[in-house]
Design a protein around this motif. Structure first.
Motif, PDB file in Angstrom:
ATOM      1  N   VAL A   1       3.395 148.183  39.852  1.00 39.97           N
ATOM      2  CA  VAL A   1       3.637 149.444  40.400  1.00 39.97           C
ATOM      3  C   VAL A   1       2.934 149.871  41.434  1.00 39.97           C
ATOM      4  O   VAL A   1       1.867 150.167  41.183  1.00 39.97           O
ATOM      5  N   VAL A   2       3.410 150.140  42.435  1.00 43.60           N
ATOM      6  CA  VAL A   2       2.728 150.802  43.809  1.00 43.60           C
ATOM      7  C   VAL A   2       3.625 151.240  44.934  1.00 43.60           C
ATOM      8  O   VAL A   2       4.861 150.507  44.917  1.00 43.60           O
ATOM      9  N   ASP A   3       3.461 151.998  45.511  1.00 44.55           N
ATOM     10  CA  ASP A   3       4.407 152.712  46.445  1.00 44.55           C
ATOM     11  C   ASP A   3       4.643 151.868  47.642  1.00 44.55           C
ATOM     12  O   ASP A   3       3.639 151.139  48.145  1.00 44.55           O
ATOM     13  N   GLY A   4       6.082 151.394  47.879  1.00 44.96           N
ATOM     14  CA  GLY A   4       6.357 150.604  49.062  1.00 44.96           C
ATOM     15  C   GLY A   4       6.929 149.074  48.658  1.00 44.96           C
ATOM     16  O   GLY A   4       7.046 148.259  49.585  1.00 44.96           O
ATOM     17  N   VAL A   5       6.629 148.678  47.242  1.00 44.56           N
ATOM     18  CA  VAL A   5       7.093 147.424  46.934  1.00 44.56           C
ATOM     19  C   VAL A   5       8.565 147.221  46.493  1.00 44.56           C
ATOM     20  O   VAL A   5       9.116 148.301  46.088  1.00 44.56           O
ATOM     21  N   VAL A   6       8.846 145.944  46.182  1.00 44.12           N
ATOM     22  CA  VAL A   6      10.319 145.673  45.644  1.00 44.12           C
ATOM     23  C   VAL A   6      10.205 144.963  44.475  1.00 44.12           C
ATOM     24  O   VAL A   6       9.167 144.197  44.237  1.00 44.12           O
ATOM     25  N   ASN A   7      10.875 145.250  43.493  1.00 44.10           N
ATOM     26  CA  ASN A   7      11.095 144.559  42.163  1.00 44.10           C
ATOM     27  C   ASN A   7      12.401 144.245  42.103  1.00 44.10           C
ATOM     28  O   ASN A   7      13.280 145.101  41.823  1.00 44.10           O
ATOM     29  N   THR A   8      12.719 142.766  42.273  1.00 47.08           N
ATOM     30  CA  THR A   8      14.151 142.409  42.007  1.00 47.08           C
ATOM     31  C   THR A   8      14.340 141.766  40.425  1.00 47.08           C
ATOM     32  O   THR A   8      13.468 140.935  40.008  1.00 47.08           O
ATOM     33  N   MET A   9      15.086 142.495  39.793  1.00 46.43           N
ATOM     34  CA  MET A   9      15.084 142.302  38.214  1.00 46.43           C
ATOM     35  C   MET A   9      16.576 141.643  37.738  1.00 46.43           C
ATOM     36  O   MET A   9      17.349 142.104  38.294  1.00 46.43           O
ATOM     37  N   PRO A  10      16.402 140.661  36.785  1.00 44.53           N
ATOM     38  CA  PRO A  10      17.840 140.564  36.170  1.00 44.53           C
ATOM     39  C   PRO A  10      18.046 141.620  35.433  1.00 44.53           C
ATOM     40  O   PRO A  10      17.267 142.420  35.114  1.00 44.53           O
ATOM     41  N   GLU A  11      19.427 141.690  35.149  1.00 45.96           N
ATOM     42  CA  GLU A  11      20.081 142.961  34.417  1.00 45.96           C
ATOM     43  C   GLU A  11      19.389 143.273  33.172  1.00 45.96           C
ATOM     44  O   GLU A  11      19.169 144.331  32.866  1.00 45.96           O
ATOM     45  N   LYS A  12      18.847 142.148  32.394  1.00 49.71           N
ATOM     46  CA  LYS A  12      18.326 142.155  31.232  1.00 49.71           C
ATOM     47  C   LYS A  12      17.077 143.303  31.375  1.00 49.71           C
ATOM     48  O   LYS A  12      16.962 143.885  30.418  1.00 49.71           O
ATOM     49  N   THR A  13      16.118 142.694  32.545  1.00 53.13           N
ATOM     50  CA  THR A  13      15.087 143.464  32.525  1.00 53.13           C
ATOM     51  C   THR A  13      15.215 144.842  32.855  1.00 53.13           C
ATOM     52  O   THR A  13      14.469 145.821  32.463  1.00 53.13           O
ATOM     53  N   LEU A  14      16.091 145.154  33.842  1.00 48.81           N
ATOM     54  CA  LEU A  14      16.699 146.494  34.273  1.00 48.81           C
ATOM     55  C   LEU A  14      16.907 147.355  33.419  1.00 48.81           C
ATOM     56  O   LEU A  14      16.465 148.250  33.013  1.00 48.81           O
ATOM     57  N   ASN A  15      17.836 146.769  32.207  1.00 44.56           N
ATOM     58  CA  ASN A  15      18.020 147.517  31.099  1.00 44.56           C
ATOM     59  C   ASN A  15      16.837 147.844  30.278  1.00 44.56           C
ATOM     60  O   ASN A  15      16.893 149.002  29.538  1.00 44.56           O
ATOM     61  N   ALA A  16      16.037 146.725  29.970  1.00 45.83           N
ATOM     62  CA  ALA A  16      14.965 146.779  29.201  1.00 45.83           C
ATOM     63  C   ALA A  16      13.874 147.870  29.698  1.00 45.83           C
ATOM     64  O   ALA A  16      13.499 149.076  28.977  1.00 45.83           O
ATOM     65  N   TYR A  17      13.935 148.045  31.027  1.00 43.70           N
ATOM     66  CA  TYR A  17      12.932 149.129  31.487  1.00 43.70           C
ATOM     67  C   TYR A  17      13.587 150.462  31.451  1.00 43.70           C
ATOM     68  O   TYR A  17      13.138 151.467  30.934  1.00 43.70           O
ATOM     69  N   GLY A  18      14.853 150.660  31.512  1.00 52.85           N
ATOM     70  CA  GLY A  18      15.971 151.785  31.400  1.00 52.85           C
ATOM     71  C   GLY A  18      15.607 152.231  30.005  1.00 52.85           C
ATOM     72  O   GLY A  18      15.829 153.396  29.890  1.00 52.85           O
ATOM     73  N   ASP A  19      15.416 151.381  28.933  1.00 53.90           N
ATOM     74  CA  ASP A  19      15.382 151.814  27.771  1.00 53.90           C
ATOM     75  C   ASP A  19      14.140 152.182  27.194  1.00 53.90           C
ATOM     76  O   ASP A  19      13.814 153.332  26.439  1.00 53.90           O
ATOM     77  N   HIS A  20      13.072 151.419  27.651  1.00 52.38           N
ATOM     78  CA  HIS A  20      11.629 151.774  27.034  1.00 52.38           C
ATOM     79  C   HIS A  20      10.619 151.484  27.954  1.00 52.38           C
ATOM     80  O   HIS A  20       9.541 151.498  27.671  1.00 52.38           O
ATOM     81  N   GLY A  21      10.788 151.329  29.580  1.00 55.80           N
ATOM     82  CA  GLY A  21       9.900 151.112  30.276  1.00 55.80           C
ATOM     83  C   GLY A  21       8.992 152.518  30.695  1.00 55.80           C
ATOM     84  O   GLY A  21       9.632 153.413  30.784  1.00 55.80           O
TER      85      GLY A  21
END
Length: 367
Positions: free
Chosen positions: A286-306
């Motif tokens: 994590v840092v200001d100005g970067v992109v993280n392109t995630m598969p939906e599984k990772t997106l949902n995991a972060y949304g749940d407990h990231g």
């Protein structure tokens, strides 16, 4: 709005989804991800498109029409895939406008069989840009040695590029050089540099997968203690190079002419080893100005407990270098690792493209 993903976005990470299908577009799911999960861009590839085509009826009518028109497999791909990308670009258009071109982006990939053919890559990049016909498209070009001059030429033509398949800091250095060379050529040609954007897709999880395998083979306690640490260290050292580059006189001269920095993009951020935290390639980069392109599984995991704890990159350069020093000390040949990963990456891209050709060919035959 998912608060965990919003916190990540508020920390300056642009969340892009590594997936696109016509069903996402027509069902309104893509808009839901924008509204509820802070998604501000999409990347796609032949495997994703082949999966979308084979797992639903969204394309059936168009396939029948293309067959009736006598389209061959390549013609069908060059119609259907740009159609999806164009429609996604339209969905993201408000974000593209509000972010001044940094987000609201949709990527489309040059035929990977051309990865070692500079001239054909340049020509195909221009073709894809024209086919999609939207300012927020990013054309994906792999960072092979042959791809580097193609990146420069495509940028010089005013086409925004997603540079993909970057594994090593040294190759990333060459990618940054290629981007600046392209911008300098664009400036000489009188182009508006502020309209040109680029991301550099630095692959993450595949680095750990390969190095962990070698650490297991070495088998010592020192080696095993390094498992799961190489990829994040590698990405952090890449960001250090990015910081050094944008502080350089060469970059500052381009910035004065309106040039946009080539943002680091963390790709391959789905965790391959189930024993690892499934959000590690997000939370620890994590840092200001970067992109993280995630598969939906990772997106949902972060949304749940990231958990987002602010900048987890810039204060960790010494530790990252220490990891690399320790890897070398236990016998890991990093140059060999990166060469293998690039070769395998191109090969995997080609396999995916051939699978797409087969999938589309079968769809035409059945239509």
């Amino acid at each position: 709005m998912n608060e965990r993903l919003k916190a990540l976005a508020d920390a300056g990470v642009s969340i892009w989804l590594d997936d696109l299908s016509r069903a996402r577009l027509t069902s309104g799911n893509l808009q839901e991800l924008i509204d509820e999960k802070s998604v501000v861009g999409v990347t796609t590839n032949p495997t994703i498109f082949a999966g979308a085509l084979s797992n639903g009826e969204s394309y059936a009518e168009q396939v029948k029409q293309l067959k009736a028109e006598g389209a061959d497999t390549l013609k069908a791909i060059r119609t259907m895939l740009p159609d999806d990308v164009r429609d996604a670009c339209d969905v993201f258009a408000p974000i593209y406008e509000s972010s001044k071109g940094f987000d609201g982006r949709v990527s489309i990939e040059v035929d990977p069989r051309l990865a070692n053919d500079t001239d054909e890559t340049i020509a195909r990049a221009k073709l894809l840009y024209d086919l999609v016909d939207r300012p927020n498209v990013l054309v994906k070009i792999p960072a092979t040695l042959s791809g580097l001059p193609a990146i420069s030429a495509t940028i010089a033509a005013g086409i925004s590029v997603n540079v993909t398949l970057i594994f090593s800091v040294e190759r990333y250095r060459q990618v940054l050089e290629a981007y600046m060379t392209g911008l300098e050529s664009a400036a000489e040609a009188g182009k508006d540099l502020s309209s040109i954007h680029s991301v550099a897709s630095f692959f993450v999880s595949r680095v750990d997968t390969e190095i962990d395998k070698r650490l297991n083979a070495i088998g010592s306690d020192e080696a095993k203690a390094l498992k799961g640490r190489a990829a994040i260290a590698n990405a952090r050292l890449a960001y250090k190079l990015f910081e050094e580059t944008i502080a350089s006189d060469r970059w500052q001269a381009l910035a004065a002419k309106g040039a946009n920095p080539q943002r680091p993009l963390w790709a391959s951020t789905g965790v391959k080893d189930p024993s690892y935290d499934d959000t590690m390639y997000v939370a620890q980069l994590v840092v200001d100005g970067v992109v993280n392109t995630m598969p939906e599984k990772t997106l949902n995991a972060y949304g749940d407990h990231g958990v987002t704890e602010g900048d987890t990159i810039t204060g960790n350069y010494d530790d990252a270098q220490k990891v690399f020093d320790e890897l070398k000390a236990v016998g890991i040949d990093m140059d060999d690792v990166f060469e293998l990963l690039e070769t395998e990456g191109v090969d995997k891209f080609i396999v995916s493209w051939n699978e797409l050709l087969e999938t589309v060919g079968q769809a035409l035959a059945k239509a």
